[in-house]
Design an enzyme around this catalytic site. Structure first.
Site, mmCIF file in Angstrom:
data_model
loop_
_atom_site.group_PDB
_atom_site.id
_atom_site.type_symbol
_atom_site.label_atom_id
_atom_site.label_comp_id
_atom_site.label_asym_id
_atom_site.label_seq_id
_atom_site.Cartn_x
_atom_site.Cartn_y
_atom_site.Cartn_z
ATOM 1 N N CYS A 79 0.866 -1.173 0.000
ATOM 2 C CA CYS A 79 0.000 0.000 0.000
ATOM 3 C C CYS A 79 0.899 1.218 0.000
ATOM 4 O O CYS A 79 1.514 1.545 1.009
ATOM 5 C CB CYS A 79 -0.886 -0.045 1.248
ATOM 6 N N CYS B 283 -39.212 37.734 13.709
ATOM 7 C CA CYS B 283 -39.953 36.501 13.490
ATOM 8 C C CYS B 283 -40.457 36.453 12.036
ATOM 9 O O CYS B 283 -40.253 37.378 11.257
ATOM 10 C CB CYS B 283 -41.094 36.365 14.493
ATOM 11 N N CYS C 285 -42.490 39.333 11.121
ATOM 12 C CA CYS C 285 -41.674 40.542 10.908
ATOM 13 C C CYS C 285 -41.236 40.618 9.448
ATOM 14 O O CYS C 285 -41.280 41.687 8.828
ATOM 15 C CB CYS C 285 -40.424 40.516 11.786
HETATM 16 ZN ZN LIG Z 1 -42.273 39.585 14.634
#
Ligand SMILES: [Zn+2]
Length: 541
Positions: free
Chosen positions: A83, A448, A451
């Site tokens: 290897c 959020c 928003c």
């Molecule tokens: Zn909000």
């Protein structure tokens, strides 16, 4: 053309003193010659086998293993294979087979020279798995547990399969799914922890008896050796036929069976006091199938969803793909739970872009998805709630995800779910114009979903410059729908999944993320942290 290239390579190797010896059983061109020549031009006889297509690196095999080589030599396999390059570490250049082959041969020569000088011994640790060969033993045990374990032996068309578990119920589900039958009375199984990195004993390998194991372990970790010995003596006292011992090392778990064949056990005089020394051992190759490993394997160093309570609302085209990704990231494992909420049935018109197919037609989407996830990851904790999200109890979660793409439901969820529960929303804009995802974190100073809606109405934080087209298709009893292909849903699910993984790893920013998919449109809002909007009735109060 290929033939001509192969002959060029063969000619180049002949110039290095190799002789062509014909094609092997796999159609590779083989040549023999010497590598690692010393000052007096004596080298080690090797065979080089060339892939006629030059996709694979040349295979180099030692024809004579020098007598002074120890039993375990780094980088040399059981059949003398050398290897010299890690698979996948280089890509062969199909247009320069001569240059690439010579480069490989030089590398093989370097590695072999180092081995001859006794170097690279540290590599034995890295390669240990190659020196520990035995029947597969599938491990369904989280890594922390040690001591006594359960072993299940299952029979299939292709012979016996060994499973080690700390939960017979969970593993039996996995065995059932593989179409195997649990048979035979299982041997007692023990796990022992060690901090020692295993490396083969160069003087005698592989271990064949308890004595070999104990002698080898005494060089690695004396306390581990003592625990192994105690378990083997315990098996002797309990008159076992066989016991299994697995050793958890920082590198890997390796195991062996001890066979108590008392009648035939040849015991050396010196070992008379302890008859277990002469017992035969059978090496076992451990492969992990526990949920933690499966989820962690491809995201090393990152937290998974193991132990988290995740609620997914909507098992439609986005939610279906997302549910699968959540599951792949460990949702519903190690004490966690995944809850899917959907009141809708899977209809023929959904199939073209849903994660599920014909076999789940006319079934509730949440129930059908649970069924599918149980098949993908047997034993996970996943539950279906077949109601409208407005009727479901949604406060017992670490994370809520809204994948319905329904604007009004998004506003309702923002208003009614506790702010302490982070919520991720993912949706598609227009007929696949863009996909978006956002997280409402516990941080009350962050914006959020509602928003964003207010901002969008004033033309702020939009996904693309200009209006998102409103395209509807469908007619008659089928109802109107927005056409887009499954690839769009997968990208929305992926964007949400990135947020999920960031969240579980303690990072939420940017909280609003957009990917514009329509290449004719220009992105408007960069990914950002959404701020509360002065007009938002939820955040204002
Ligand atoms: Zn909000």
């Amino acid at each position: 053309m290929k033939r001509a290239r192969a002959s060029e390579v063969i000619e180049a190797l002949k110039e290095r003193g190799f002789h062509y010896s014909g094609k092997d059983a796999d159609g590779r061109f083989t040549l023999t010659g010497e590598l690692a020549r010393d000052a007096s031009e004596h080298g080690i006889r090797c065979e080089v086998a060339l892939d006629p297509d030059f996709f694979a690196i040349p295979r180099v095999r030692l024809l004579d293993i020098p007598k002074h080589f120890p039993a375990a030599v780094p980088h040399i396999g059981a059949y003398g294979d050398l290897c010299y390059l890690a698979p996948g570490s280089i890509v062969l250049d199909l247009f320069d087979p001569v240059g690439q082959t010579i480069a490989c041969l030089d590398q093989a020569d370097r590695v072999l020279c180092q081995i001859t000088k006794g170097e690279l011994v540290e590599d034995l640790v890295e390669e240990f798995f190659a020196y520990w060969n035995g029947p597969y033993c599938l491990f369904d045990v989280p890594r922390e547990t040690s001591g006594r374990q359960h072993c299940l032996i299952a029979e299939g068309d292709d012979g016996l399969h060994w499973f080690i578990t700390d939960s017979v119920g969970r593993t039996t589900k996995k065995i059932d799914l593989l179409g195997l039958k649990v048979t035979r009375s299982p041997p007692p199984t023990y796990r022992i922890k060690t901090t020692a990195m295993p490396r083969p004993n160069p003087r005698s390998w592989p271990p064949k008896t308890v004595n070999d194991i104990l002698e080898w372990q005494s060089q690695l970790d004396r306390s581990c050796r003592r625990k192994i010995h105690e378990r083997i003596q315990q098996g002797e006292r309990e008159k076992r036929i066989c016991i299994l011992i697995f050793i958890d090392s920082p590198l890997m778990t390796y195991g062996f069976a001890v066979i108590y064949d008392r009648s035939k056990a040849k015991v050396k005089l010196a070992d008379r006091r302890d008859t277990t020394f002469g017992l035969k051992v059978l090496l076992l190759t451990a492969m992990r199938i526990d949920d933690q490993y499966l989820a962690q394997r491809n995201i090393p160093g990152m937290q998974t969803l193991a132990g988290k309570r995740v609620g997914l609302i909507g098992c439609g085209t986005i939610g279906g793909y997302l549910a699968e990704m959540l599951c792949k990231a460990g949702a519903g494992t190690v004490g966690g739970k995944l809850t899917l909420v959907d009141f809708d049935k899977l209809l023929p018109q959904n199939l073209g872009r849903h994660r599920l197919g014909f076999s789940h037609l006319l079934k509730n989407k949440a129930v059908a998805m649970v069924d599918e996830l149980q098949r993908l990851a047997p034993g996970i904790e996943v539950e279906a709630i077949q109601t409208d999200a407005r009727q479901a109890v949604l406060n017992d979660f670490d994370l809520l995800i809204d994948a319905t793409g329904e604007e009004s439901l998004g506003h309702w969820l923002c208003d009614t779910t506790p702010r302490t529960v982070p919520m991720i929303s993912a949706w598609i804009e227009g007929p696949g114009t863009a996909v978006r995802a956002m997280i409402r974190t516990e941080d009350v100073s962050a914006g959020c979903y509602r928003c964003l809606w207010h901002g969008n109405r004033r033309g702020e934080l939009r996904s693309v410059v200009g209006d998102v087209p409103l395209v509807l298709a469908g007619h008659g009893c089928e109802g109107l729908y927005v056409p887009f292909p499954a690839s769009v849903s997968v990208q929305a699910a992926s964007l949400a999944m990135d947020l999920v993984l960031d969240w579980v790893n303690g990072k939420s920013s940017p909280t609003l993320r957009t990917r514009v998919l329509d290449t004719t449109r220009t992105a408007a809002a960069a990914d950002c942290d959404l701020q509360p909007d002065a007009e938002c009735p939820i955040c204002r109060s």
